[in-house]
Write a protein that holds these residues in place. Structure first.
Motif, PDB file in Angstrom:
ATOM      1  N   CYS A  98       5.617  51.116  34.064  1.00  0.00           N
ATOM      2  CA  CYS A  98       4.224  50.904  34.439  1.00  0.00           C
ATOM      3  C   CYS A  98       4.144  49.595  35.215  1.00  0.00           C
ATOM      4  CB  CYS A  98       3.342  50.840  33.199  1.00  0.00           C
ATOM      5  SG  CYS A  98       1.579  50.577  33.549  1.00  0.00           S
ATOM      6  N   VAL A  99       3.374  49.601  36.304  1.00  0.00           N
ATOM      7  CA  VAL A  99       3.214  48.396  37.120  1.00  0.00           C
ATOM      8  C   VAL A  99       1.739  48.181  37.414  1.00  0.00           C
ATOM      9  CG1 VAL A  99       5.455  48.840  38.213  1.00  0.00           C
ATOM     10  CG2 VAL A  99       3.351  49.519  39.393  1.00  0.00           C
ATOM     11  N   ARG A 100       1.444  46.961  37.841  1.00  0.00           N
ATOM     12  CA  ARG A 100       0.121  46.684  38.388  1.00  0.00           C
ATOM     13  C   ARG A 100       0.204  46.948  39.889  1.00  0.00           C
ATOM     14  NH1 ARG A 100      -2.903  44.526  34.524  1.00  0.00           N
ATOM     15  NH2 ARG A 100      -1.895  43.375  32.830  1.00  0.00           N
ATOM     16  N   GLY A 101      -0.515  47.946  40.338  1.00  0.00           N
ATOM     17  CA  GLY A 101      -0.444  48.291  41.748  1.00  0.00           C
ATOM     18  C   GLY A 101      -0.718  49.759  41.970  1.00  0.00           C
TER      19      GLY A 101
ATOM     20  N   TRP B  62       1.878  54.367  36.884  1.00  0.00           N
ATOM     21  CA  TRP B  62       3.053  54.731  36.093  1.00  0.00           C
ATOM     22  C   TRP B  62       3.989  55.563  36.957  1.00  0.00           C
ATOM     23  CZ3 TRP B  62      -1.849  54.501  34.170  1.00  0.00           C
ATOM     24  CH2 TRP B  62      -2.060  53.794  32.981  1.00  0.00           C
ATOM     25  N   ALA B  63       5.285  55.444  36.698  1.00  0.00           N
ATOM     26  CA  ALA B  63       6.267  56.309  37.352  1.00  0.00           C
ATOM     27  C   ALA B  63       7.233  56.818  36.307  1.00  0.00           C
ATOM     28  CB  ALA B  63       7.022  55.554  38.446  1.00  0.00           C
ATOM     29  N   VAL B  64       7.685  58.048  36.492  1.00  0.00           N
ATOM     30  CA  VAL B  64       8.691  58.646  35.622  1.00  0.00           C
ATOM     31  C   VAL B  64       9.695  59.360  36.516  1.00  0.00           C
ATOM     32  CG1 VAL B  64       7.284  60.753  35.302  1.00  0.00           C
ATOM     33  CG2 VAL B  64       9.104  60.200  33.674  1.00  0.00           C
ATOM     34  N   SER B  65      10.970  59.212  36.205  1.00  0.00           N
ATOM     35  CA  SER B  65      11.995  59.797  37.078  1.00  0.00           C
ATOM     36  C   SER B  65      13.250  60.091  36.281  1.00  0.00           C
ATOM     37  CB  SER B  65      12.313  58.838  38.230  1.00  0.00           C
ATOM     38  OG  SER B  65      13.272  59.399  39.104  1.00  0.00           O
TER      39      SER B  65
ATOM     40  N   PRO C  45       7.330  50.388  49.209  1.00  0.00           N
ATOM     41  CA  PRO C  45       7.150  48.936  49.257  1.00  0.00           C
ATOM     42  C   PRO C  45       8.057  48.241  48.236  1.00  0.00           C
ATOM     43  CG  PRO C  45       5.415  49.943  47.969  1.00  0.00           C
ATOM     44  CD  PRO C  45       6.232  51.082  48.530  1.00  0.00           C
ATOM     45  N   GLU C  46       7.924  46.938  48.140  1.00  0.00           N
ATOM     46  CA  GLU C  46       8.594  46.216  47.072  1.00  0.00           C
ATOM     47  C   GLU C  46       8.044  46.704  45.729  1.00  0.00           C
ATOM     48  OE1 GLU C  46      11.040  43.955  47.081  1.00  0.00           O
ATOM     49  OE2 GLU C  46      11.275  44.219  49.248  1.00  0.00           O
ATOM     50  N   PRO C  47       8.889  46.789  44.694  1.00  0.00           N
ATOM     51  CA  PRO C  47       8.397  47.249  43.388  1.00  0.00           C
ATOM     52  C   PRO C  47       7.234  46.390  42.892  1.00  0.00           C
ATOM     53  CG  PRO C  47      10.788  47.160  43.400  1.00  0.00           C
ATOM     54  CD  PRO C  47      10.338  46.509  44.677  1.00  0.00           C
ATOM     55  N   GLY C  48       6.249  47.033  42.298  1.00  0.00           N
ATOM     56  CA  GLY C  48       5.099  46.321  41.759  1.00  0.00           C
ATOM     57  C   GLY C  48       5.466  45.524  40.520  1.00  0.00           C
ATOM     58  N   PRO C  49       4.687  44.498  40.187  1.00  0.00           N
ATOM     59  CA  PRO C  49       4.961  43.709  38.988  1.00  0.00           C
ATOM     60  C   PRO C  49       4.772  44.544  37.733  1.00  0.00           C
ATOM     61  CG  PRO C  49       2.835  43.117  39.937  1.00  0.00           C
ATOM     62  CD  PRO C  49       3.499  44.029  40.924  1.00  0.00           C
ATOM     63  N   PRO C  50       5.701  44.445  36.792  1.00  0.00           N
ATOM     64  CA  PRO C  50       5.583  45.275  35.583  1.00  0.00           C
ATOM     65  C   PRO C  50       4.361  44.908  34.759  1.00  0.00           C
ATOM     66  CG  PRO C  50       7.364  43.673  35.360  1.00  0.00           C
ATOM     67  CD  PRO C  50       6.910  43.608  36.781  1.00  0.00           C
TER      68      PRO C  50
ATOM     69  N   ALA D 108       4.995  51.731  41.901  1.00  0.00           N
ATOM     70  CA  ALA D 108       5.678  52.160  40.682  1.00  0.00           C
ATOM     71  C   ALA D 108       6.915  52.984  41.015  1.00  0.00           C
ATOM     72  CB  ALA D 108       4.718  52.970  39.811  1.00  0.00           C
ATOM     73  N   ALA D 109       6.783  53.880  42.000  1.00  0.00           N
ATOM     74  CA  ALA D 109       7.929  54.696  42.401  1.00  0.00           C
ATOM     75  C   ALA D 109       9.097  53.825  42.850  1.00  0.00           C
ATOM     76  CB  ALA D 109       7.519  55.651  43.520  1.00  0.00           C
ATOM     77  N   ALA D 110       8.800  52.710  43.491  1.00  0.00           N
ATOM     78  CA  ALA D 110       9.853  51.830  44.005  1.00  0.00           C
ATOM     79  C   ALA D 110      10.707  51.249  42.891  1.00  0.00           C
ATOM     80  CB  ALA D 110       9.228  50.702  44.823  1.00  0.00           C
ATOM     81  N   ARG D 111      10.195  51.203  41.672  1.00  0.00           N
ATOM     82  CA  ARG D 111      10.973  50.688  40.545  1.00  0.00           C
ATOM     83  C   ARG D 111      12.019  51.682  40.057  1.00  0.00           C
ATOM     84  NH1 ARG D 111      10.830  46.131  38.296  1.00  0.00           N
ATOM     85  NH2 ARG D 111       9.188  44.648  38.897  1.00  0.00           N
ATOM     86  N   LEU D 112      11.841  52.967  40.377  1.00  0.00           N
ATOM     87  CA  LEU D 112      12.753  53.984  39.863  1.00  0.00           C
ATOM     88  C   LEU D 112      13.518  54.735  40.942  1.00  0.00           C
ATOM     89  CD1 LEU D 112      10.602  55.571  36.994  1.00  0.00           C
ATOM     90  CD2 LEU D 112      12.317  53.765  36.833  1.00  0.00           C
ATOM     91  N   ALA D 113      13.007  54.784  42.159  1.00  0.00           N
ATOM     92  CA  ALA D 113      13.684  55.515  43.233  1.00  0.00           C
ATOM     93  C   ALA D 113      15.028  54.870  43.540  1.00  0.00           C
ATOM     94  CB  ALA D 113      12.803  55.549  44.482  1.00  0.00           C
ATOM     95  N   SER D 114      16.012  55.695  43.852  1.00  0.00           N
ATOM     96  CA  SER D 114      17.359  55.182  44.103  1.00  0.00           C
ATOM     97  C   SER D 114      17.466  54.462  45.447  1.00  0.00           C
ATOM     98  CB  SER D 114      18.370  56.330  44.056  1.00  0.00           C
ATOM     99  OG  SER D 114      18.068  57.296  45.050  1.00  0.00           O
ATOM    100  N   GLU D 115      16.544  54.768  46.376  1.00  0.00           N
ATOM    101  CA  GLU D 115      16.573  54.155  47.697  1.00  0.00           C
ATOM    102  C   GLU D 115      15.155  53.774  48.111  1.00  0.00           C
ATOM    103  OE1 GLU D 115      18.277  57.116  50.185  1.00  0.00           O
ATOM    104  OE2 GLU D 115      20.280  56.967  49.299  1.00  0.00           O
ATOM    105  N   ARG D 116      15.038  52.835  49.015  1.00  0.00           N
ATOM    106  CA  ARG D 116      13.730  52.434  49.513  1.00  0.00           C
ATOM    107  C   ARG D 116      13.153  53.503  50.452  1.00  0.00           C
ATOM    108  NH1 ARG D 116      11.824  47.309  50.039  1.00  0.00           N
ATOM    109  NH2 ARG D 116      12.949  46.993  48.095  1.00  0.00           N
ATOM    110  N   GLN D 117      14.012  54.126  51.256  1.00  0.00           N
ATOM    111  CA  GLN D 117      13.572  55.184  52.168  1.00  0.00           C
ATOM    112  C   GLN D 117      13.715  56.517  51.443  1.00  0.00           C
ATOM    113  OE1 GLN D 117      12.420  54.428  55.340  1.00  0.00           O
ATOM    114  NE2 GLN D 117      11.735  56.567  55.533  1.00  0.00           N
ATOM    115  N   VAL D 118      12.608  57.218  51.236  1.00  0.00           N
ATOM    116  CA  VAL D 118      12.640  58.469  50.478  1.00  0.00           C
ATOM    117  C   VAL D 118      11.919  59.570  51.255  1.00  0.00           C
ATOM    118  CG1 VAL D 118      12.692  57.275  48.249  1.00  0.00           C
ATOM    119  CG2 VAL D 118      10.479  57.973  49.239  1.00  0.00           C
TER     120      VAL D 118
END
Length: 309
Positions: free
Chosen positions: A197-200, A301-304, A171-176, A205-215
């Motif tokens: 870290c996002v609210r959601g 939270w996401a870490v990548s 999805p669209e990245p969550g709000p930080p 959270a993954a959407a904030r760090l993933a290189s592409e939207r389709q994973v």
């Protein structure tokens, strides 16, 4: 003319001449010589525990005692901890931090020290919780050290395989979310990884760090996640698996909102965490792509990142 030939460290170890090797280690360490770590490894691995524990004693003079940072293929305290049970080492080790790390190493190797060692200063249990052991076979938890130097360690990448994963549109990245201690601790697990870290939910959270939207991604239990969180913090040669375990317990405690570990709170958190992982096109050997969602707080939270091979 009489010529004295200095025996190689390996020859001294093969002959069991441990006092001579300990003396060489102490001289090398006091002089700041690079050979100290390799000498210490031989002693920690092969000497009787009564002598090997003296690596950490200060009776050799200023600058001669090993501390928690002394290492070769891995920290000397971890080499020693893999060689003897706690009942043999407990009467011999005096430095508090060395004792602490050795107890947690023995816990990782399957010992239950809940009633046989001094309580941990941060409240981390001195035995593995069920969720710690469930997804992690004992042989892969701590480096396997070799007699003459070197070590083997099973790499715990996440996702380990693409089996069970599938196409996911993030999805669209969550709000930080505001800066939190847990985010800082997650970001510090490895120098090559970044955390947010996002609210959601986890995919937000993954959407904030993933290189592409389709994973290529999917959900997995925390038991499968835990080893891949511990290993980055334990990977440098001057650190060990016990330090990785302590780092992850601090992280989980911070996610519960506690400043100190409360084992029951951490257990409850682990039971409700939802974990999402995904792969990246440039993944090679050592990498981590993970999102952790706590439904009770609405935070994820996401870490990548990946280490250069």
């Amino acid at each position: 003319m009489i010529v004295h030939e200095e025996r190689s460290p390996g020859a001294l170890a093969a002959e069991g001449r441990w006092p001579e090797l300990l003396l060489r280690f102490r001289r090398a360490r006091a002089a700041g010589a690079g050979s100290a770590g390799a000498l210490g490894h031989l002693v920690a691995y092969g000497a009787p525990p009564e002598l090997a524990a003296r690596l950490f004693d200060g009776d050799g003079g200023p600058g001669t005692a090993a501390d928690t940072a002394d290492h070769d293929a891995g920290p000397l305290w971890e080499v020693l901890a893999t060689r003897h049970p706690w009942r043999r080492l407990a009467p011999l080790l005096e430095p508090p931090q060395v004792r602490r790390l050795v107890t947690h190493t023995r816990a990782l190797l399957g010992e239950n020290l809940a009633h046989d060692a001094e309580p941990d200063e941060e409240g981390v249990p001195l035995r593995l919780q069920v969720w710690e052991a469930a997804g992690w076979d004992e042989p892969g938890r701590v480096r396997e050290y070799l007699p003459g130097g070197g070590a083997r360690l099973a790499v715990q990448a996440l996702p380990a395989l693409r089996e069970g994963l599938g196409p996911v549109r993030l999805p669209e990245p969550g709000p930080p979310a505001p800066a939190l201690a847990a985010t800082r601790l997650l970001d510090g697990l490895a120098p090559w990884a970044r955390a947010v870290c996002v609210r959601g939910q986890a995919p937000d959270a993954a959407a904030r760090l993933a290189s592409e939207r389709q994973v290529t991604g999917g959900w997995l239990p925390f038991t499968a996640v835990y080893p891949a969180l511990v290993q980055p913090a334990a990977a440098p040669a001057d650190r060990g698996a016990a330090q990785g375990r302590l780092a992850v317990w601090r992280l989980l405690a911070a996610m519960t909102g506690e400043r100190r570990v409360v084992a029951a709170e951490v257990d409850a958190l682990v039971a409700r965490l939802r974990c999402f992982t995904w792969s990246e096109p440039d993944d090679e050997l050592s990498y981590l792509h993970l999102a952790l969602e706590d439904p009770a707080t609405g935070l994820a939270w996401a870490v990548s990142g990946g280490a250069e091979v």
